[in-house]
Design a protein around this motif. Structure first.
Motif, PDB file in Angstrom:
ATOM      1  N   THR A 195      20.364 101.339 -92.297  1.00  0.00           N
ATOM      2  CA  THR A 195      19.161 101.558 -91.492  1.00  0.00           C
ATOM      3  C   THR A 195      17.918 101.433 -92.370  1.00  0.00           C
ATOM      4  N   ASP A 196      16.766 101.280 -91.709  1.00  0.00           N
ATOM      5  CA  ASP A 196      15.537 101.114 -92.472  1.00  0.00           C
ATOM      6  C   ASP A 196      14.953 102.452 -92.920  1.00  0.00           C
ATOM      7  N   LEU A 197      14.695 103.349 -92.009  1.00  0.00           N
ATOM      8  CA  LEU A 197      14.027 104.606 -92.329  1.00  0.00           C
ATOM      9  C   LEU A 197      14.934 105.802 -92.090  1.00  0.00           C
ATOM     10  N   LYS A 198      15.133 106.602 -93.122  1.00  0.00           N
ATOM     11  CA  LYS A 198      15.873 107.839 -92.923  1.00  0.00           C
ATOM     12  C   LYS A 198      15.100 108.679 -91.913  1.00  0.00           C
ATOM     13  N   ASN A 199      15.799 109.187 -90.940  1.00  0.00           N
ATOM     14  CA  ASN A 199      15.245 110.006 -89.860  1.00  0.00           C
ATOM     15  C   ASN A 199      14.410 109.229 -88.848  1.00  0.00           C
ATOM     16  N   GLY A 200      14.392 107.894 -88.941  1.00  0.00           N
ATOM     17  CA  GLY A 200      13.840 107.083 -87.862  1.00  0.00           C
ATOM     18  C   GLY A 200      14.875 107.019 -86.746  1.00  0.00           C
ATOM     19  N   THR A 201      14.469 106.555 -85.590  1.00  0.00           N
ATOM     20  CA  THR A 201      15.380 106.509 -84.439  1.00  0.00           C
ATOM     21  C   THR A 201      16.673 105.749 -84.718  1.00  0.00           C
ATOM     22  N   PRO A 202      16.646 104.527 -85.283  1.00  0.00           N
ATOM     23  CA  PRO A 202      17.917 103.846 -85.550  1.00  0.00           C
ATOM     24  C   PRO A 202      18.840 104.659 -86.460  1.00  0.00           C
ATOM     25  N   HIS A 203      18.246 105.303 -87.456  1.00  0.00           N
ATOM     26  CA  HIS A 203      19.041 106.114 -88.382  1.00  0.00           C
ATOM     27  C   HIS A 203      19.654 107.324 -87.675  1.00  0.00           C
ATOM     28  N   LEU A 204      18.857 108.020 -86.888  1.00  0.00           N
ATOM     29  CA  LEU A 204      19.349 109.224 -86.213  1.00  0.00           C
ATOM     30  C   LEU A 204      20.465 108.905 -85.226  1.00  0.00           C
ATOM     31  N   ILE A 205      20.344 107.797 -84.525  1.00  0.00           N
ATOM     32  CA  ILE A 205      21.395 107.413 -83.577  1.00  0.00           C
ATOM     33  C   ILE A 205      22.660 107.001 -84.329  1.00  0.00           C
ATOM     34  N   ALA A 206      22.495 106.264 -85.411  1.00  0.00           N
ATOM     35  CA  ALA A 206      23.653 105.885 -86.233  1.00  0.00           C
ATOM     36  C   ALA A 206      24.323 107.123 -86.819  1.00  0.00           C
ATOM     37  N   GLU A 207      23.516 108.073 -87.234  1.00  0.00           N
ATOM     38  CA  GLU A 207      24.036 109.307 -87.824  1.00  0.00           C
ATOM     39  C   GLU A 207      24.901 110.092 -86.828  1.00  0.00           C
ATOM     40  N   GLU A 208      24.542 110.034 -85.554  1.00  0.00           N
ATOM     41  CA  GLU A 208      25.357 110.688 -84.527  1.00  0.00           C
ATOM     42  C   GLU A 208      26.776 110.116 -84.527  1.00  0.00           C
ATOM     43  N   TYR A 209      26.877 108.787 -84.658  1.00  0.00           N
ATOM     44  CA  TYR A 209      28.193 108.149 -84.686  1.00  0.00           C
ATOM     45  C   TYR A 209      28.952 108.516 -85.954  1.00  0.00           C
ATOM     46  N   GLU A 210      28.234 108.629 -87.058  1.00  0.00           N
ATOM     47  CA  GLU A 210      28.885 109.026 -88.306  1.00  0.00           C
ATOM     48  C   GLU A 210      29.455 110.441 -88.180  1.00  0.00           C
ATOM     49  N   GLN A 211      28.713 111.344 -87.553  1.00  0.00           N
ATOM     50  CA  GLN A 211      29.184 112.708 -87.368  1.00  0.00           C
ATOM     51  C   GLN A 211      30.387 112.774 -86.427  1.00  0.00           C
ATOM     52  N   GLN A 212      30.403 111.901 -85.416  1.00  0.00           N
ATOM     53  CA  GLN A 212      31.513 111.869 -84.465  1.00  0.00           C
ATOM     54  C   GLN A 212      32.750 111.188 -85.046  1.00  0.00           C
ATOM     55  N   HIS A 213      32.543 110.261 -85.987  1.00  0.00           N
ATOM     56  CA  HIS A 213      33.647 109.469 -86.545  1.00  0.00           C
ATOM     57  C   HIS A 213      33.552 109.405 -88.069  1.00  0.00           C
ATOM     58  N   PRO A 214      33.675 110.539 -88.751  1.00  0.00           N
ATOM     59  CA  PRO A 214      33.491 110.555 -90.205  1.00  0.00           C
ATOM     60  C   PRO A 214      34.545 109.764 -90.974  1.00  0.00           C
ATOM     61  N   ASP A 215      35.643 109.451 -90.340  1.00  0.00           N
ATOM     62  CA  ASP A 215      36.699 108.685 -91.003  1.00  0.00           C
ATOM     63  C   ASP A 215      36.437 107.180 -90.997  1.00  0.00           C
ATOM     64  N   ARG A 216      35.492 106.710 -90.164  1.00  0.00           N
ATOM     65  CA  ARG A 216      35.317 105.263 -90.071  1.00  0.00           C
ATOM     66  C   ARG A 216      33.871 104.777 -90.004  1.00  0.00           C
TER      67      ARG A 216
END
Length: 130
Positions: free
Chosen positions: A62-83
């Motif tokens: 992602t481009d900006l930490k805590n920008g919208t693309p980052h925050l949405i991607a982070e949600e997926y990382e939290q839901q799927h930490p194995d992949r």
């Protein structure tokens, strides 16, 4: 492993265009950009892309930490930490280097390499101290 570049409008497509010119097209790299169509539209498009990666691992740059693309991607990382891993501060050297490692590198090794490249590619050729 797959690589997804998620940024604000114009950056991800520009990085992929530059990558393709320098290194050739790589079908393991995808992009998504937040546009003036809004956050809800971005979330829906992001969910569709992530559906494609259900069976595999994906490194999201992602481009900006805590920008919208980052925050949405982070949600997926939290839901799927194995992949899923998310790294902010995407730049062209990062994309070029990682594109050659997608088949053989592990997800965590690739995330660590992205951070290393991002840090090491910041330099000043000539700095004059005042």
């Amino acid at each position: 492993m797959e690589l997804l570049i998620a940024t604000h409008e114009g950056l991800a497509s520009g990085l992929i265009s530059a990558h393709d010119m320098l290194a050739g097209k790589n079908d393991q790299i995808a992009s998504i950009e937040l546009t003036d169509t809004g956050i809800r539209d971005f979330k829906e498009r992001f969910a569709q892309i992530m559906q494609r990666y259900q069976a595999g691992q994906v490194l999201i740059l992602t481009d900006l930490k805590n920008g919208t693309p980052h925050l949405i991607a982070e949600e997926y990382e939290q839901q799927h930490p194995d992949r899923v891993r998310v790294v902010s501060g995407v730049n062209l050297p990062m994309v070029l280097e990682l594109s050659h490692r997608l088949i053989t590198a592990s997800l965590d090794d690739s995330a660590q390499k992205a951070i290393e490249i991002g840090r090491n590619q910041i330099a000043v050729d000539q700095m004059q101290l005042v």
